[in-house]
Design a protein around this motif. Structure first.
Motif, PDB file in Angstrom:
ATOM      1  N   ARG A   1       9.053  -0.426   8.507  1.00 41.59           N
ATOM      2  CA  ARG A   1       7.975  -1.373   8.199  1.00 41.59           C
ATOM      3  C   ARG A   1       8.239  -2.108   6.888  1.00 41.59           C
ATOM      4  O   ARG A   1       8.011  -3.305   6.776  1.00 41.59           O
ATOM      5  CB  ARG A   1       6.640  -0.631   8.125  1.00 41.59           C
ATOM      6  CG  ARG A   1       5.453  -1.571   7.992  1.00 41.59           C
ATOM      7  CD  ARG A   1       4.098  -0.878   7.953  1.00 41.59           C
ATOM      8  NE  ARG A   1       4.047   0.346   8.693  1.00 41.59           N
ATOM      9  CZ  ARG A   1       3.511   1.492   8.240  1.00 41.59           C
ATOM     10  NH1 ARG A   1       2.964   1.536   7.044  1.00 41.59           N
ATOM     11  NH2 ARG A   1       3.498   2.572   8.973  1.00 41.59           N
ATOM     12  N   TRP A   2       8.725  -1.386   5.879  1.00 40.85           N
ATOM     13  CA  TRP A   2       8.964  -1.998   4.581  1.00 40.85           C
ATOM     14  C   TRP A   2      10.377  -2.570   4.447  1.00 40.85           C
ATOM     15  O   TRP A   2      10.768  -3.029   3.380  1.00 40.85           O
ATOM     16  CB  TRP A   2       8.709  -0.986   3.467  1.00 40.85           C
ATOM     17  CG  TRP A   2       7.266  -0.592   3.331  1.00 40.85           C
ATOM     18  CD1 TRP A   2       6.184  -1.122   3.968  1.00 40.85           C
ATOM     19  CD2 TRP A   2       6.759   0.424   2.491  1.00 40.85           C
ATOM     20  NE1 TRP A   2       5.035  -0.500   3.586  1.00 40.85           N
ATOM     21  CE2 TRP A   2       5.360   0.474   2.663  1.00 40.85           C
ATOM     22  CE3 TRP A   2       7.332   1.320   1.601  1.00 40.85           C
ATOM     23  CZ2 TRP A   2       4.550   1.353   1.990  1.00 40.85           C
ATOM     24  CZ3 TRP A   2       6.530   2.203   0.928  1.00 40.85           C
ATOM     25  CH2 TRP A   2       5.145   2.220   1.122  1.00 40.85           C
ATOM     26  N   ASN A   3      11.129  -2.475   5.529  1.00 38.59           N
ATOM     27  CA  ASN A   3      12.476  -3.048   5.575  1.00 38.59           C
ATOM     28  C   ASN A   3      13.379  -2.501   4.459  1.00 38.59           C
ATOM     29  O   ASN A   3      14.050  -3.255   3.755  1.00 38.59           O
ATOM     30  CB  ASN A   3      12.400  -4.581   5.529  1.00 38.59           C
ATOM     31  CG  ASN A   3      13.667  -5.222   6.028  1.00 38.59           C
ATOM     32  OD1 ASN A   3      14.408  -4.619   6.800  1.00 38.59           O
ATOM     33  ND2 ASN A   3      13.931  -6.445   5.595  1.00 38.59           N
ATOM     34  N   LEU A   4      13.373  -1.189   4.293  1.00 39.63           N
ATOM     35  CA  LEU A   4      14.204  -0.526   3.274  1.00 39.63           C
ATOM     36  C   LEU A   4      15.596  -0.267   3.858  1.00 39.63           C
ATOM     37  O   LEU A   4      15.982   0.852   4.179  1.00 39.63           O
ATOM     38  CB  LEU A   4      13.545   0.789   2.839  1.00 39.63           C
ATOM     39  CG  LEU A   4      12.148   0.645   2.240  1.00 39.63           C
ATOM     40  CD1 LEU A   4      11.518   2.015   2.040  1.00 39.63           C
ATOM     41  CD2 LEU A   4      12.201  -0.119   0.933  1.00 39.63           C
TER      42      LEU A   4
ATOM     43  N   ILE B   1       7.865   4.030   7.893  1.00 38.31           N
ATOM     44  CA  ILE B   1       7.680   3.268   6.652  1.00 38.31           C
ATOM     45  C   ILE B   1       8.973   2.564   6.257  1.00 38.31           C
ATOM     46  O   ILE B   1       8.953   1.419   5.811  1.00 38.31           O
ATOM     47  CB  ILE B   1       7.169   4.184   5.516  1.00 38.31           C
ATOM     48  CG1 ILE B   1       5.719   4.581   5.803  1.00 38.31           C
ATOM     49  CG2 ILE B   1       7.276   3.488   4.164  1.00 38.31           C
ATOM     50  CD1 ILE B   1       5.133   5.560   4.813  1.00 38.31           C
ATOM     51  N   VAL B   2      10.110   3.239   6.451  1.00 39.20           N
ATOM     52  CA  VAL B   2      11.401   2.618   6.138  1.00 39.20           C
ATOM     53  C   VAL B   2      11.572   1.340   6.961  1.00 39.20           C
ATOM     54  O   VAL B   2      11.983   0.298   6.441  1.00 39.20           O
ATOM     55  CB  VAL B   2      12.566   3.597   6.397  1.00 39.20           C
ATOM     56  CG1 VAL B   2      13.903   2.883   6.336  1.00 39.20           C
ATOM     57  CG2 VAL B   2      12.537   4.733   5.389  1.00 39.20           C
TER      58      VAL B   2
END
Length: 126
Positions: A18-21, A15-16
């Motif tokens: 994919r969401w570009n965090l 998720i990090v």
């Protein structure tokens, strides 16, 4: 040489990305596969990360941790009654452990520290 490892428990690597965090990514980052673990429990997963081996095969597993905790609880008869009472109440945290620590009937933290034979195998010790 000094080494700093920062880990956020429960942070989903995919998720990090994919969401570009980007604020959660360090200079060096990666994914550590733990799908071979029987049960996903934080102390056991950190033990696997620190040693690089499946610690469940060396006697550090969820069932043994539960047994250690139950031995601590069941050592005194009235503690058993307190914990059984606690299970019936929908409130998750009653603060029984701090009282037991003050009375000297329990340790400050639940018994989840790795056994010494595994602590010696961590990359920190090596």
């Amino acid at each position: 040489m000094k080494l700093l490892i920062i880990g956020l428990d429960g942070l989903d690597y995919d998720i990090v990305l994919r969401w570009n965090l980007r604020e959660y990514l360090q200079k060096y980052y990666g994914k550590h596969y733990v799908g071979f673990a029987c049960r996903l429990y934080t102390p056991i997963l950190w033990g696997m990360f620190l040693t690089g081996i499946n610690v469940e095969k060396y006697g550090y597993d969820l069932e043994k941790l539960k047994l250690k905790r139950e031995l601590e609880i069941w050592k005194y008869g009235f503690l058993r009654k307190m914990y059984m009472f606690r299970r019936k109440i929908p409130i998750k945290k009653l603060g029984i452990r701090p009282i037991l620590v003050i009375l000297g009937l329990a340790k400050k933290y639940p018994p989840s520290i790795m056994p010494s034979h595994l602590l010696k195998r961590t990359f920190i010790e090596e």
